[in-house]
Design an enzyme around this catalytic site. Structure first.
Site, PDB file in Angstrom:
ATOM      1  N   GLY A 101       0.824  -1.197   0.000  1.00 28.09           N
ATOM      2  CA  GLY A 101       0.000   0.000   0.000  1.00 28.09           C
ATOM      3  C   GLY A 101       0.860   1.250   0.000  1.00 28.09           C
ATOM      4  N   GLY A 130      -8.912  11.700  -0.314  1.00 26.22           N
ATOM      5  CA  GLY A 130      -7.680  12.407  -0.607  1.00 26.22           C
ATOM      6  C   GLY A 130      -6.784  12.544   0.606  1.00 26.22           C
ATOM      7  N   GLU A 138     -13.950  18.240   4.647  1.00 29.39           N
ATOM      8  CA  GLU A 138     -14.482  17.036   5.271  1.00 29.39           C
ATOM      9  C   GLU A 138     -14.751  17.307   6.738  1.00 29.39           C
ATOM     10  OE1 GLU A 138     -12.565  13.648   2.297  1.00 29.39           O
ATOM     11  OE2 GLU A 138     -11.908  13.734   4.390  1.00 29.39           O
ATOM     12  N   HIS A 190     -17.012   4.008   9.374  1.00 31.79           N
ATOM     13  CA  HIS A 190     -17.451   5.058   8.464  1.00 31.79           C
ATOM     14  C   HIS A 190     -18.975   5.031   8.403  1.00 31.79           C
ATOM     15  CE1 HIS A 190     -17.781   7.696   5.035  1.00 31.79           C
ATOM     16  NE2 HIS A 190     -16.475   7.897   5.064  1.00 31.79           N
ATOM     17  N   ARG A 240     -16.758  11.513  12.744  1.00 32.82           N
ATOM     18  CA  ARG A 240     -17.289  10.273  12.192  1.00 32.82           C
ATOM     19  C   ARG A 240     -17.923   9.364  13.239  1.00 32.82           C
ATOM     20  NH1 ARG A 240     -12.727   8.500   7.685  1.00 32.82           N
ATOM     21  NH2 ARG A 240     -13.461   9.911   6.062  1.00 32.82           N
ATOM     22  N   HIS A 267     -13.900   0.844   9.071  1.00 29.81           N
ATOM     23  CA  HIS A 267     -13.204   1.597   8.032  1.00 29.81           C
ATOM     24  C   HIS A 267     -11.721   1.799   8.316  1.00 29.81           C
ATOM     25  CE1 HIS A 267     -12.709   4.398   4.770  1.00 29.81           C
ATOM     26  NE2 HIS A 267     -12.418   5.411   5.563  1.00 29.81           N
ATOM     27  N   ARG A 275      -9.499   9.081  14.225  1.00 27.28           N
ATOM     28  CA  ARG A 275      -8.760   9.682  13.112  1.00 27.28           C
ATOM     29  C   ARG A 275      -9.529  10.839  12.490  1.00 27.28           C
ATOM     30  NH1 ARG A 275      -8.666   8.300   7.070  1.00 27.28           N
ATOM     31  NH2 ARG A 275     -10.671   7.420   7.631  1.00 27.28           N
ATOM     32  N   LEU A 320      -3.715   8.966   4.794  1.00 27.53           N
ATOM     33  CA  LEU A 320      -2.777   8.967   3.672  1.00 27.53           C
ATOM     34  C   LEU A 320      -1.593   9.877   3.966  1.00 27.53           C
ATOM     35  CD1 LEU A 320      -5.059   8.973   0.483  1.00 27.53           C
ATOM     36  CD2 LEU A 320      -4.074   7.041   1.725  1.00 27.53           C
TER      37      LEU A 320
END
Length: 526
Positions: A19, A57, A122, A237, A279, A338, A373, A379
């Site tokens: 990954g 992203g 977000e 999620h 979330r 998630h 998170r 990422l």
């Protein structure tokens, strides 16, 4: 592989995982290395790494009205008291440079007509700071560019369809890996091993992760003596596509859709929560509404309408494959496992407590995420820590090791979690947890922990959730709904887990040897 080709790779660091964290580590190293990928590197269908599936992203403070300090403040708030402030400040400060490093490797980020980066919003971010590539296919676009660069870099040897089933150890240090490669069992001495194996979503009944993401790296590290941290914190999620016929990961309806103004409604068209809350809050709201007998939908008709397919082409295609037109119909959604905030405890260089072993990406516990998170920080963490692990390895003296040895035909692979096991985790350690459900789930997995890595990781996650008698971030206990005054990271080793599992079983009047098991055939308790 031939004996000659194996000998040529002696003394090279081994990176386990294909990954983003794994490929970034390989690209940033200044010496030859071996990259072991569990499947075809960057294969999109089926996705072999969660990085390929990322839609939202990368979070980075690159906007004119933004600053790393603001990004850090949002990250600390989302982490609910369990973030490592120094790590948060270091990673968020690295955000703009991380974007530049990716661009230098060929990632084509989405830009406005004036050449500036297009930035999305977000949940729990105070600024538009989500950098996208190819719209809602950011993960795939980033990985395709980096994998192309990996394949064009002669010093990186990529071995695909490689399954690591043990870490080699000597005198308390990791000295290599034992892996199945091309149908052969290979003992591979190495001066350094980097685990970048991803998360644990495949342990749950509903997940957005590849089903092979079952915590393999956590089990490898635990059995080698590493400390695992914050295992109880699993992010669910809130808006996975509640598809009718999907084998594998549940398609994700990105948070960016809610960032554009889409709302969560029930079958009556009534809103019931704040869509851009953290979330965990949104996931619990959806879960409770569904438990009350409602169906839940994400409605983008009034804010996007016919523009949906242009703004979110990949999500539009996913929906249409299920017979849903997002421009005209609300999208059925439900929570799904998630992201795992817990993992192998590492320092700012990615070093574990076991000499010779590093970890980065979702498999690690860096202190960035804390209890929850912040969206699109994962990422960024993979890029930053992949870089820092590579820098640390680059500074190590070159060590001589014996060449890898072909030990013969590969033994049968460990069984994947059964559907019954995955449903047990979703039921007992899901969005909302209780002591009784957690203890019952632990009883189901306890007999298998010595021989089954997925069962071991499941049991350790459940045990950590039993330990934390409060609700914080991604961990919610219905029997302890309040947040404790003291924010204390959790730590767990394999030896401690064995002892605590035995104690829990003794309190229940059983021992691991005589507890119930799950039938792989019918999913009932046998």
């Amino acid at each position: 592989m031939t004996g000659e080709s194996l000998r040529a790779l002696a003394g090279q660091p081994v990176i386990v995982g294909g990954g983003l964290a794994g490929v970034m580590t390989a690209l940033m190293l200044d010496r030859p290395c071996v990259l072991l990928s569990a499947g075809p590197l960057a294969a999109v269908r089926p996705a072999m790494a969660s990085s390929m599936l990322a839609q939202g992203g990368i979070a980075a403070a690159v906007g004119a009205d933004d600053a790393p300090a603001l990004h850090a403040a949002d990250t600390l708030a989302a982490g609910a008291g369990l973030c490592d402030r120094a790590i948060v400040e270091r990673v968020t400060a690295d955000g703009p440079d991380a974007i530049a490093r990716l661009a230098a490797f060929g990632v084509r980020f989405d830009r406005a007509a004036d050449g500036t980066l297009k930035l999305g919003l977000e949940a729990a971010h105070c600024r538009h700071r989500i950098v996208h590539a190819r719209g809602d296919a950011s993960g795939a676009a980033i990985m395709e560019a980096l994998v192309a660069r990996v394949r064009a870099t002669p010093r990186i040897t990529v071995l695909e369809n490689a399954r690591v089933h043990a870490l080699l150890t000597h005198d308390g240090a990791v000295t290599g890996v034992r892996a199945g490669i091309a149908g052969r069992d290979i003992a591979w001495p190495a001066p350094a091993v980097v685990l970048a194996t991803g998360g644990i979503g495949g342990l749950f009944g509903d997940t957005t992760n590849p089903l092979g993401a079952c915590g393999q790296g956590l089990a490898l590290a635990a059995r080698a003596g590493a400390v695992l941290g914050n295992l109880e914190f699993v992010q669910f999620h809130p808006t996975a596509l509640a598809a009718r016929h999907v084998a594998g990961p549940m398609p994700l309806i990105s948070e960016a859709v809610r960032g554009e103004g889409a709302v969560l409604v029930d079958e009556n068209g009534d809103r019931f929560t704040e869509e851009l809350a953290a979330r965990d809050i949104v996931s619990r709201a959806v879960w409770r509404h569904m438990r009350a007998g409602h169906h839940v939908f994400l409605d983008a008709r009034s804010v996007l309408g016919a523009r949906f397919a242009t703004r979110f082409p990949a999500i539009d295609a996913l929906c249409r494959a299920q017979g849903i037109d997002p421009a005209r119909q609300p999208i059925p959604v439900r929570p799904a496992a998630h992201y795992h905030m817990g993992g192998i405890v590492v320092d700012g260089r990615g070093r574990t407590g076991v000499p010779g072993l590093w970890a980065c990406g979702e498999v690690s516990c860096t202190g960035l995420h804390g209890a929850n998170r912040l969206a699109s920080n994962s990422l960024l963490e993979a890029v930053s820590f992949g870089t820092w692990v590579a820098h640390d390895l680059s500074g190590l003296p070159v060590a001589r090791t014996a060449p890898p040895v072909d030990d013969g035909a590969l033994a049968p692979a460990a069984p994947a979690p059964t559907e019954a096991q995955r449903r047990a985790m979703a039921r007992g350690a899901g969005v909302v947890r209780t002591h009784d459900e957690l203890r019952e789930t632990l009883r189901l997995f306890a007999p298998r922990v010595e021989r089954d890595d997925a069962a071991l990781v499941s049991a350790m996650v459940v045990l950590a959730a039993l330990r934390r008698r409060e609700s914080r971030g991604g961990h919610f206990r219905a029997d302890f709904p309040d947040t404790a005054h003291d924010a204390v990271p959790s730590r767990l080793t394999l030896d401690a887990a064995r002892a605590e599992i035995a104690a829990v079983m003794a309190q229940a009047g059983t021992t691991p040897a005589d507890t119930m098991t799950l039938s792989p055939d019918n999913g009932v308790i046998a």
